[in-house]
Design an enzyme around this catalytic site. Sequence first.
Site, PDB file in Angstrom:
ATOM      1  CB  ALA A  64      -0.886  -0.016   1.242  1.00  0.00           C
ATOM      2  N   GLY A 107       0.964  -5.192   0.840  1.00  0.00           N
ATOM      3  CA  GLY A 107      -0.046  -5.439  -0.192  1.00  0.00           C
ATOM      4  C   GLY A 107       0.537  -6.078  -1.442  1.00  0.00           C
ATOM      5  CD  GLU A 110      -2.041  -8.003   2.539  1.00  0.00           C
ATOM      6  OE1 GLU A 110      -1.609  -6.864   2.259  1.00  0.00           O
ATOM      7  OE2 GLU A 110      -2.828  -8.214   3.467  1.00  0.00           O
ATOM      8  CD  GLU A 130       1.311  -5.542   5.763  1.00  0.00           C
ATOM      9  OE1 GLU A 130       2.153  -6.363   6.212  1.00  0.00           O
ATOM     10  OE2 GLU A 130       0.701  -5.709   4.698  1.00  0.00           O
TER      11      GLU A 130
HETATM   12  C1  HXC Z   1       4.956   4.666  -0.533  1.00  0.00           C
HETATM   13  C2  HXC Z   1       7.081   3.880  -0.831  1.00  0.00           C
HETATM   14  C3  HXC Z   1       6.712   2.606  -0.357  1.00  0.00           C
HETATM   15  C4  HXC Z   1       5.338   2.420   0.028  1.00  0.00           C
HETATM   16  C5  HXC Z   1       8.793   2.548  -0.854  1.00  0.00           C
HETATM   17  N1  HXC Z   1       8.384   3.792  -1.118  1.00  0.00           N
HETATM   18  N2  HXC Z   1       7.806   1.801  -0.381  1.00  0.00           N
HETATM   19  N3  HXC Z   1       6.210   4.900  -0.902  1.00  0.00           N
HETATM   20  N4  HXC Z   1       4.518   3.478  -0.073  1.00  0.00           N
HETATM   21  N5  HXC Z   1       4.883   1.251   0.467  1.00  0.00           N
HETATM   22  C6  HXC Z   1       9.183   4.898  -1.639  1.00  0.00           C
HETATM   23  C7  HXC Z   1      10.163   5.412  -0.605  1.00  0.00           C
HETATM   24  O1  HXC Z   1       9.543   6.292   0.284  1.00  0.00           O
HETATM   25  C8  HXC Z   1      11.183   6.115  -1.484  1.00  0.00           C
HETATM   26  O2  HXC Z   1      10.673   7.368  -1.876  1.00  0.00           O
HETATM   27  C9  HXC Z   1      11.222   5.199  -2.717  1.00  0.00           C
HETATM   28  O3  HXC Z   1       9.995   4.466  -2.697  1.00  0.00           O
HETATM   29  C10 HXC Z   1      12.372   4.219  -2.679  1.00  0.00           C
HETATM   30  O4  HXC Z   1      12.333   3.569  -1.428  1.00  0.00           O
HETATM   31  P1  HXC Z   1      13.650   3.245  -0.583  1.00  0.00           P
HETATM   32  O5  HXC Z   1      13.221   2.860   0.779  1.00  0.00           O
HETATM   33  O6  HXC Z   1      14.630   4.361  -0.706  1.00  0.00           O
HETATM   34  O7  HXC Z   1      14.205   2.009  -1.411  1.00  0.00           O
HETATM   35  P2  HXC Z   1      14.970   0.718  -0.922  1.00  0.00           P
HETATM   36  O8  HXC Z   1      16.089   1.084  -0.007  1.00  0.00           O
HETATM   37  O9  HXC Z   1      15.265  -0.049  -2.175  1.00  0.00           O
HETATM   38  O10 HXC Z   1      13.926  -0.100  -0.025  1.00  0.00           O
HETATM   39  C11 HXC Z   1      12.793  -0.664  -0.648  1.00  0.00           C
HETATM   40  C12 HXC Z   1      11.811  -1.173   0.430  1.00  0.00           C
HETATM   41  C13 HXC Z   1      11.448  -0.034   1.414  1.00  0.00           C
HETATM   42  C14 HXC Z   1      12.418  -2.348   1.191  1.00  0.00           C
HETATM   43  C15 HXC Z   1      10.580  -1.672  -0.364  1.00  0.00           C
HETATM   44  O11 HXC Z   1      11.098   1.144   0.650  1.00  0.00           O
HETATM   45  C16 HXC Z   1      10.302  -0.335   2.303  1.00  0.00           C
HETATM   46  O12 HXC Z   1      10.478  -1.009   3.322  1.00  0.00           O
HETATM   47  N6  HXC Z   1       9.110   0.162   1.994  1.00  0.00           N
HETATM   48  C17 HXC Z   1       7.921   0.016   2.834  1.00  0.00           C
HETATM   49  C18 HXC Z   1       7.315  -1.357   2.664  1.00  0.00           C
HETATM   50  C19 HXC Z   1       6.084  -1.542   3.526  1.00  0.00           C
HETATM   51  O13 HXC Z   1       6.070  -1.217   4.728  1.00  0.00           O
HETATM   52  N7  HXC Z   1       5.009  -2.048   2.944  1.00  0.00           N
HETATM   53  C20 HXC Z   1       3.729  -2.255   3.644  1.00  0.00           C
HETATM   54  C21 HXC Z   1       2.828  -1.096   3.446  1.00  0.00           C
HETATM   55  S1  HXC Z   1       1.301  -1.269   4.315  1.00  0.00           S
HETATM   56  P3  HXC Z   1      11.606   8.684  -1.922  1.00  0.00           P
HETATM   57  O14 HXC Z   1      10.636   9.773  -2.262  1.00  0.00           O
HETATM   58  O15 HXC Z   1      12.243   8.799  -0.592  1.00  0.00           O
HETATM   59  O16 HXC Z   1      12.586   8.387  -3.019  1.00  0.00           O
HETATM   60  C22 HXC Z   1       0.366  -2.331   3.374  1.00  0.00           C
HETATM   61  C23 HXC Z   1      -1.016  -2.766   3.784  1.00  0.00           C
HETATM   62  C24 HXC Z   1      -1.646  -1.950   4.836  1.00  0.00           C
HETATM   63  O17 HXC Z   1       0.736  -2.752   2.339  1.00  0.00           O
HETATM   64  C25 HXC Z   1      -3.038  -2.450   5.196  1.00  0.00           C
HETATM   65  C26 HXC Z   1      -3.388  -2.114   6.614  1.00  0.00           C
HETATM   66  C27 HXC Z   1      -4.749  -2.577   7.081  1.00  0.00           C
END
Ligand code: HXC
Length: 254
Positions: A64, A107, A110, A130
């Site tokens: 997400a 997501g 998922e 998450e």
């Molecule tokens: C928005 C995201 C993002 C996300 C990455 N980015 N994941 N933006 N939503 N889920 C953005 C970062 O902010 C960054 O933007 C750019 O993408 C590159 O990310 P980096 O972290 O610099 O890259 P990297 O070091 O390669 O790491 C990749 C990664 C990490 C491991 C995927 O970004 C990460 O851990 N992302 C979050 C993953 C996560 O938590 N997913 C679950 C979401 S919640 P900028 O602008 O800084 O360049 C979900 C369901 C929720 O899915 C439902 C609840 C009920």
Amino acid sequence: MTDLLISRPEDGVLALRLNRPKARNALSIGLLGEIRAALDAARDDDSVRAVVLSGDETAFSAGADIKEMPSGGIPMWGQRDRLLAWKTIERFPKPLLAAVEGFALGGGCELCLLCDMVIASDTARFGQPEIRIGAFPGDGGTQRLPRAIGKSRALWMMMTGNTIDARTAAEWGLATERVPAGRALARAVDIARDITQMSPIAIGMIKEEVLMTYGKPLDESLSLERKLLLWQTEDHDEGIAAFTEKRKPVYKGR
Ligand code: HXC
């Protein structure tokens, strides 16, 4: 530029490529809406027999879009368009394959769980992180991950947020198979092309029947499956005739 690139790599195969590389293909409401529209169209298009979802070499999808979270009001996760898009993916009646390179998190993981087959390259990493933002896998993960890999492994993934690699994903049954880096899409398209040679009616019935297990108690699913044994199609007659005549079947989807 659109967030979803659509192509036809083979006859009968539709490829949908998530295209938000700067956000690691995070599933914004806009991108989910594009996926929904493409799948709605593919469902009604007889020339589409299978769909392959992919991302880029760095990420299938990081889940997400965390940055879309509003600071107050109705939680973004429960937003109507979001839920409708997930419903469309969940109910898509044709074969859906995921080709995963890099991250499939939250997501993104998922989304893989909703796919009928998951081809993981050696660079793939699957996870439900998450918990690290104080949330839970609310797009079906708490229900589908345990069914895919077992309760204990699923709870470990969900409670620690740790990721698993392609080898482990294949061993645990989350991925269908593991391929070398850069080969996931080509392999998924190969499998999809094989599927296009089968009777589309029978393929649809297999998917419907297998997915019953998620929605209904076992007794009810089994009795429905038995009822479905009463089906008759020209494709089935053709399949039997081709087998006995030692020739390739020609399926017409009837
Ligand atoms: C928005 C995201 C993002 C996300 C990455 N980015 N994941 N933006 N939503 N889920 C953005 C970062 O902010 C960054 O933007 C750019 O993408 C590159 O990310 P980096 O972290 O610099 O890259 P990297 O070091 O390669 O790491 C990749 C990664 C990490 C491991 C995927 O970004 C990460 O851990 N992302 C979050 C993953 C996560 O938590 N997913 C679950 C979401 S919640 P900028 O602008 O800084 O360049 C979900 C369901 C929720 O899915 C439902 C609840 C009920």
